[in-house]
Scaffold this motif. Sequence first.
Motif, PDB file in Angstrom:
ATOM      1  N   ASP A  87      -1.118   1.546  -6.889  1.00 31.42           N
ATOM      2  CA  ASP A  87      -1.344   0.150  -7.275  1.00 31.42           C
ATOM      3  C   ASP A  87      -2.155  -0.611  -6.237  1.00 31.42           C
ATOM      4  O   ASP A  87      -2.890  -1.539  -6.577  1.00 31.42           O
ATOM      5  CB  ASP A  87      -0.001  -0.558  -7.498  1.00 31.42           C
ATOM      6  CG  ASP A  87       0.661  -0.142  -8.801  1.00 31.42           C
ATOM      7  OD1 ASP A  87       1.853  -0.449  -8.993  1.00 31.42           O
ATOM      8  OD2 ASP A  87      -0.014   0.496  -9.637  1.00 31.42           O
ATOM      9  N   ALA A  88      -2.050  -0.230  -4.986  1.00 30.76           N
ATOM     10  CA  ALA A  88      -2.779  -0.953  -3.936  1.00 30.76           C
ATOM     11  C   ALA A  88      -4.282  -0.747  -4.038  1.00 30.76           C
ATOM     12  O   ALA A  88      -5.057  -1.483  -3.421  1.00 30.76           O
ATOM     13  CB  ALA A  88      -2.286  -0.509  -2.560  1.00 30.76           C
ATOM     14  N   LEU A  89      -4.702   0.235  -4.825  1.00 26.98           N
ATOM     15  CA  LEU A  89      -6.128   0.524  -4.966  1.00 26.98           C
ATOM     16  C   LEU A  89      -6.704  -0.036  -6.263  1.00 26.98           C
ATOM     17  O   LEU A  89      -7.803   0.347  -6.666  1.00 26.98           O
ATOM     18  CB  LEU A  89      -6.367   2.033  -4.914  1.00 26.98           C
ATOM     19  CG  LEU A  89      -5.988   2.733  -3.610  1.00 26.98           C
ATOM     20  CD1 LEU A  89      -6.257   4.236  -3.705  1.00 26.98           C
ATOM     21  CD2 LEU A  89      -6.739   2.144  -2.427  1.00 26.98           C
ATOM     22  N   VAL A  90      -5.959  -0.955  -6.884  1.00 27.87           N
ATOM     23  CA  VAL A  90      -6.400  -1.470  -8.184  1.00 27.87           C
ATOM     24  C   VAL A  90      -7.774  -2.122  -8.088  1.00 27.87           C
ATOM     25  O   VAL A  90      -8.571  -2.067  -9.025  1.00 27.87           O
ATOM     26  CB  VAL A  90      -5.351  -2.445  -8.765  1.00 27.87           C
ATOM     27  CG1 VAL A  90      -5.219  -3.691  -7.889  1.00 27.87           C
ATOM     28  CG2 VAL A  90      -5.697  -2.833 -10.186  1.00 27.87           C
ATOM     29  N   ASP A  91      -8.086  -2.716  -6.931  1.00 30.37           N
ATOM     30  CA  ASP A  91      -9.387  -3.364  -6.762  1.00 30.37           C
ATOM     31  C   ASP A  91     -10.396  -2.455  -6.079  1.00 30.37           C
ATOM     32  O   ASP A  91     -11.449  -2.934  -5.634  1.00 30.37           O
ATOM     33  CB  ASP A  91      -9.213  -4.653  -5.938  1.00 30.37           C
ATOM     34  CG  ASP A  91      -8.412  -5.708  -6.669  1.00 30.37           C
ATOM     35  OD1 ASP A  91      -7.661  -6.452  -6.004  1.00 30.37           O
ATOM     36  OD2 ASP A  91      -8.510  -5.774  -7.913  1.00 30.37           O
TER      37      ASP A  91
END
Lengths: 275, 214
Positions: A67-71
């Motif tokens: 989730d931390a790599l969503v951007d």
Amino acid sequence: MTGDRRGRPFMLLGHHRSGTNFLTDVLQAHPEVSMVDEPLSVHTRGFRDTDLLVWGADQWDDVRVHDALVDHPMSRARFQRLREFVTAPGEVVRGFKETILFEKMPWLHAAVPGLRTVLVVRDPRAVVGSLLKHDVDAIWEYSRALERYVGQPGAHRELVATGSPLARSVSSWRVRHRELLGAPPPGLRVFRLEDLVRDDSDVLAEMMRHIGLEPHEAQHRTMKEHQREHRGGMYSTYRTLDQVLNEWRRTLRPDEVAYVEERCAPEMELLGYDR
Amino acid sequence: MTAETTRGLLGAFVTVPGTGLEVMSTPVTADAAAAAFNALRVPDRAGDSYTMVNVVNPDTAVRRTGHGPFEVAPGRSGHPATGVTLAGARAVARLHGGRLPRVDEWVAVLAAGGSAVHDLAVTLSASSANFDEHWGGTTPVDRFGPQVLGLHDVLGNVGEWCEPSGPDAAAPECPVFGGGWNKPLPTSVGTAVRRKWSEFGAVAIGFRIVRGEL
């Protein structure tokens, strides 16, 4: 060369200034080894910006990656590419070298089952001496990473001090090793750089067998060649034995040595480094 | 800066005798590459990852800060353009009416110069070429004299992206020719060619442009 090497992915992991470039050259000297060098830390922003954020096994997602790599769509793509690379069938053993991911091992093992890790450690006095000499604290933004780390539940905040490059360098070393060695993942073997450079035969053989191979003569030649003289710049893999073992004695002040020895005492004892 | 004016930053081209192939006399410099990427309006920014220029690694010769223009790293003017991916190298080559060489073309270039990789390698030393970390990093592309046919840094300084061909054309790892500042001096075609991830811009990989055909 025999058979399919799929299912034998490996990672060479080590803190900055622990000899990982040198060891990458040694591993890659083997004709049956294929490695990628720091695919995440120097080729993506997403993984650098999440350095020291602990990721659990339940946070691995085959599509979202984390989730931390969503951007960070390209960071996700790079990681998926890495997964494909290290698990591809073929006659070579595939791996990668990294200096981050210490605190992400449960997540990494969920993403790459069967991953074997070669953790290279080095005397923290030597590591910190080199980190300070080359201003690595600033290059790798330890201040930001440590700030992220202490903001997490379960963080070992007692390991962290950020008031100086010395304090941040020591904290980086302690936090990464504590997070990893506090809960060692399966397939982890720890090797001390000093043992390898002092007597390469047995140590190298153990390392290679850990990743499923026997050592190759070309690796011994590489090690010998790279220890003949000091050469090159900051990332050079040419260092004499004396430099590897003793440079810190010439670059660290006595008070800095005392600081490192005091703060890193538990880890030094665990790893067999005499104070 | 337009494509026309960036052309002025490229080095000379050398015609390979007996062929229709022209080869840049040196690897593309960081200056020429940065100008080209600005002319191309390459979108890579210091954000997520990159497609043409490694904007994450601070040690490459071509760099960019945020949304600013591409620049040459301090002290790297005249050095080979490192940190450029295969896609980036191709884009610069196309901008200048050329392409990347193939490995077989490098072999032919050496042969046209009466040489092979081994023959060339034995003439080189740490004082006449950049390899095995003797120089600690890249050197200006004209630091050493030409090695064959008026071409500089054929072996050493940077490995150079090659256009993949044949059965490996679709592979994600592409050939890089010529060794590099941090690699042993190649002594054969086999050791002169490495296979690297094409999407990575690395500190010891550059490129040069060719025109025409063998």
